[in-house]
Design a protein around this motif. Structure first.
Motif, PDB file in Angstrom:
ATOM      1  N   TYR A   1       4.783   3.790   9.797  1.00 35.98           N
ATOM      2  CA  TYR A   1       4.390   3.483   9.724  1.00 35.98           C
ATOM      3  C   TYR A   1       5.139   2.966   8.111  1.00 35.98           C
ATOM      4  O   TYR A   1       4.436   3.753   7.234  1.00 35.98           O
ATOM      5  N   CYS A   2       5.763   1.593   8.072  1.00 39.31           N
ATOM      6  CA  CYS A   2       6.036   1.210   6.159  1.00 39.31           C
ATOM      7  C   CYS A   2       4.974   0.068   5.994  1.00 39.31           C
ATOM      8  O   CYS A   2       4.904  -0.630   6.894  1.00 39.31           O
ATOM      9  N   ALA A   3       4.866   0.193   4.749  1.00 36.43           N
ATOM     10  CA  ALA A   3       4.197  -0.426   4.609  1.00 36.43           C
ATOM     11  C   ALA A   3       4.483  -1.759   2.834  1.00 36.43           C
ATOM     12  O   ALA A   3       5.101  -0.492   1.890  1.00 36.43           O
ATOM     13  N   ALA A   4       4.355  -2.505   2.562  1.00 33.66           N
ATOM     14  CA  ALA A   4       4.074  -3.250   1.629  1.00 33.66           C
ATOM     15  C   ALA A   4       3.134  -3.681   0.238  1.00 33.66           C
ATOM     16  O   ALA A   4       2.021  -3.187   0.786  1.00 33.66           O
ATOM     17  N   ALA A   5       3.107  -2.783  -0.649  1.00 35.71           N
ATOM     18  CA  ALA A   5       2.119  -2.972  -1.693  1.00 35.71           C
ATOM     19  C   ALA A   5       2.013  -3.797  -2.817  1.00 35.71           C
ATOM     20  O   ALA A   5       3.261  -3.344  -3.646  1.00 35.71           O
ATOM     21  N   THR A   6       1.908  -4.914  -3.062  1.00 39.90           N
ATOM     22  CA  THR A   6       1.654  -5.704  -4.898  1.00 39.90           C
ATOM     23  C   THR A   6       0.834  -5.808  -5.763  1.00 39.90           C
ATOM     24  O   THR A   6       1.381  -6.028  -6.457  1.00 39.90           O
ATOM     25  N   GLY A   7      -0.285  -4.748  -5.089  1.00 44.50           N
ATOM     26  CA  GLY A   7      -1.047  -4.618  -6.624  1.00 44.50           C
ATOM     27  C   GLY A   7      -1.091  -3.942  -7.042  1.00 44.50           C
ATOM     28  O   GLY A   7      -0.187  -2.790  -7.001  1.00 44.50           O
ATOM     29  N   GLY A   8      -2.326  -3.481  -8.327  1.00 49.01           N
ATOM     30  CA  GLY A   8      -2.294  -2.635  -8.701  1.00 49.01           C
ATOM     31  C   GLY A   8      -2.369  -0.735  -7.968  1.00 49.01           C
ATOM     32  O   GLY A   8      -3.138  -1.509  -6.813  1.00 49.01           O
ATOM     33  N   TYR A   9      -1.696  -0.044  -9.172  1.00 52.35           N
ATOM     34  CA  TYR A   9      -2.599   1.577  -7.915  1.00 52.35           C
ATOM     35  C   TYR A   9      -1.998   2.567  -9.559  1.00 52.35           C
ATOM     36  O   TYR A   9      -1.778   2.000 -10.023  1.00 52.35           O
ATOM     37  N   PRO A  10      -2.977   3.514  -9.355  1.00 48.64           N
ATOM     38  CA  PRO A  10      -2.762   4.337 -10.106  1.00 48.64           C
ATOM     39  C   PRO A  10      -1.293   5.284 -10.434  1.00 48.64           C
ATOM     40  O   PRO A  10      -0.794   5.579  -9.584  1.00 48.64           O
ATOM     41  N   VAL A  11      -1.068   5.080 -11.519  1.00 51.71           N
ATOM     42  CA  VAL A  11       0.242   5.452 -11.985  1.00 51.71           C
ATOM     43  C   VAL A  11       0.878   6.745 -11.371  1.00 51.71           C
ATOM     44  O   VAL A  11       1.850   6.942 -11.400  1.00 51.71           O
ATOM     45  N   VAL A  12      -0.503   7.538 -11.865  1.00 58.48           N
ATOM     46  CA  VAL A  12      -0.472   9.156 -11.756  1.00 58.48           C
ATOM     47  C   VAL A  12      -0.062   9.578 -10.463  1.00 58.48           C
ATOM     48  O   VAL A  12       0.791   9.924 -10.401  1.00 58.48           O
ATOM     49  N   SER A  13      -1.091   9.222  -9.430  1.00 59.11           N
ATOM     50  CA  SER A  13      -0.808   9.386  -8.716  1.00 59.11           C
ATOM     51  C   SER A  13      -0.667   8.271  -7.252  1.00 59.11           C
ATOM     52  O   SER A  13      -0.110   9.059  -6.007  1.00 59.11           O
ATOM     53  N   GLY A  14       0.017   7.540  -7.939  1.00 56.54           N
ATOM     54  CA  GLY A  14       0.603   6.858  -6.619  1.00 56.54           C
ATOM     55  C   GLY A  14      -0.275   5.849  -5.955  1.00 56.54           C
ATOM     56  O   GLY A  14      -1.627   6.049  -5.759  1.00 56.54           O
ATOM     57  N   PRO A  15       0.400   5.018  -4.883  1.00 58.37           N
ATOM     58  CA  PRO A  15       0.018   4.429  -4.155  1.00 58.37           C
ATOM     59  C   PRO A  15      -1.044   5.129  -3.007  1.00 58.37           C
ATOM     60  O   PRO A  15       0.263   4.695  -1.522  1.00 58.37           O
ATOM     61  N   ARG A  16      -1.309   5.750  -2.421  1.00 61.26           N
ATOM     62  CA  ARG A  16      -2.140   6.710  -1.624  1.00 61.26           C
ATOM     63  C   ARG A  16      -3.088   6.418  -0.195  1.00 61.26           C
ATOM     64  O   ARG A  16      -2.916   7.008   0.329  1.00 61.26           O
ATOM     65  N   THR A  17      -3.860   5.375  -0.400  1.00 57.63           N
ATOM     66  CA  THR A  17      -3.988   4.841   0.115  1.00 57.63           C
ATOM     67  C   THR A  17      -3.862   3.953   0.361  1.00 57.63           C
ATOM     68  O   THR A  17      -3.819   2.632   0.844  1.00 57.63           O
ATOM     69  N   SER A  18      -4.213   3.341   2.090  1.00 57.95           N
ATOM     70  CA  SER A  18      -3.886   2.506   3.272  1.00 57.95           C
ATOM     71  C   SER A  18      -4.329   0.659   2.120  1.00 57.95           C
ATOM     72  O   SER A  18      -3.679  -0.201   2.650  1.00 57.95           O
ATOM     73  N   ARG A  19      -5.415   1.199   2.091  1.00 58.07           N
ATOM     74  CA  ARG A  19      -6.230  -0.057   1.531  1.00 58.07           C
ATOM     75  C   ARG A  19      -5.422  -0.661   0.457  1.00 58.07           C
ATOM     76  O   ARG A  19      -5.634  -2.520   0.035  1.00 58.07           O
ATOM     77  N   LEU A  20      -4.633   0.081  -0.358  1.00 56.80           N
ATOM     78  CA  LEU A  20      -3.908  -0.538  -1.246  1.00 56.80           C
ATOM     79  C   LEU A  20      -2.916  -2.063  -0.542  1.00 56.80           C
ATOM     80  O   LEU A  20      -2.172  -2.241  -1.585  1.00 56.80           O
ATOM     81  N   TYR A  21      -2.412  -1.498   0.004  1.00 54.01           N
ATOM     82  CA  TYR A  21      -1.144  -2.105   1.042  1.00 54.01           C
ATOM     83  C   TYR A  21      -1.723  -3.170   1.646  1.00 54.01           C
ATOM     84  O   TYR A  21      -2.460  -3.318   1.988  1.00 54.01           O
ATOM     85  N   ASP A  22      -0.461  -4.616   1.752  1.00 57.96           N
ATOM     86  CA  ASP A  22      -0.957  -6.078   2.180  1.00 57.96           C
ATOM     87  C   ASP A  22      -0.311  -6.267   3.722  1.00 57.96           C
ATOM     88  O   ASP A  22      -0.301  -6.336   4.337  1.00 57.96           O
ATOM     89  N   TYR A  23       0.875  -5.667   3.376  1.00 60.86           N
ATOM     90  CA  TYR A  23       1.881  -5.800   4.914  1.00 60.86           C
ATOM     91  C   TYR A  23       2.725  -3.939   5.281  1.00 60.86           C
ATOM     92  O   TYR A  23       2.957  -3.715   4.790  1.00 60.86           O
ATOM     93  N   TRP A  24       2.612  -4.686   6.741  1.00 58.26           N
ATOM     94  CA  TRP A  24       2.267  -3.215   8.065  1.00 58.26           C
ATOM     95  C   TRP A  24       3.709  -3.829   8.916  1.00 58.26           C
ATOM     96  O   TRP A  24       3.685  -4.502   9.674  1.00 58.26           O
ATOM     97  N   GLY A  25       4.481  -2.807   9.601  1.00 62.29           N
ATOM     98  CA  GLY A  25       4.704  -2.958  10.147  1.00 62.29           C
ATOM     99  C   GLY A  25       4.375  -2.694  11.689  1.00 62.29           C
ATOM    100  O   GLY A  25       3.378  -1.935  11.688  1.00 62.29           O
ATOM    101  N   GLN A  26       4.971  -2.349  12.406  1.00 62.34           N
ATOM    102  CA  GLN A  26       4.443  -1.846  14.049  1.00 62.34           C
ATOM    103  C   GLN A  26       4.793  -0.611  13.996  1.00 62.34           C
ATOM    104  O   GLN A  26       4.075  -0.203  14.724  1.00 62.34           O
TER     105      GLN A  26
END
Length: 128
Positions: free
Chosen positions: A95-120
């Motif tokens: 799955y591909c996903a897009a995240a617009t919010g902030g996330y930990p700079v060092v570890s990155g956006p690794r959790t699904s709850r950080l993402y706003d939009y998802w593909g199928q």
């Protein structure tokens, strides 16, 4: 309306390669971090890789580090996942996903709850 569409999945033998693509529309693509997740049968969705909005920072799960490469082309509103040295355990729906919010700079956006939009999702099957 935001659309996120993955492509490029398929069946490949162990040791082979695949390149997944993800095209996003209806959003200002260059302002979103993008990520790839995968879900195998009977397992929870897991983080695979992510890339910052600029493409400067990339993040990988330990299980794919050194084998997978994430990249993006903001002019084409597309993010890619190059997968090399594939293993049977890489078999999953990706799955591909897009995240617009902030996330930990060092570890990155690794959790699904950080993402706003998802593909199928797109199926990747690696045969042994």
């Amino acid at each position: 309306q935001v659309r996120v569409v993955e492509s490029g999945g398929g069946l490949v033998q162990a040791g082979g390669s695949l390149r997944l693509s993800c095209a996003a529309s209806g959003l200002t693509f260059s302002t979103y971090a993008m990520g790839w997740f995968r879900q195998a049968p009977g397992k929870e969705r897991e983080f695979v890789a992510a890339i910052s909005w600029s493409g400067i920072s990339t993040y990988y799960a330990n299980s794919v580090k050194g084998r997978f490469t994430i990249s993006r082309d903001n002019a084409k509103n597309t993010v890619y996942l190059q997968m090399n040295s594939l293993k049977p355990e890489d078999t999953a729906v990706y799955y591909c996903a897009a995240a617009t919010g902030g996330y930990p700079v060092v570890s990155g956006p690794r959790t699904s709850r950080l993402y706003d939009y998802w593909g199928q999702g797109t199926q990747v099957t690696v045969s042994s």
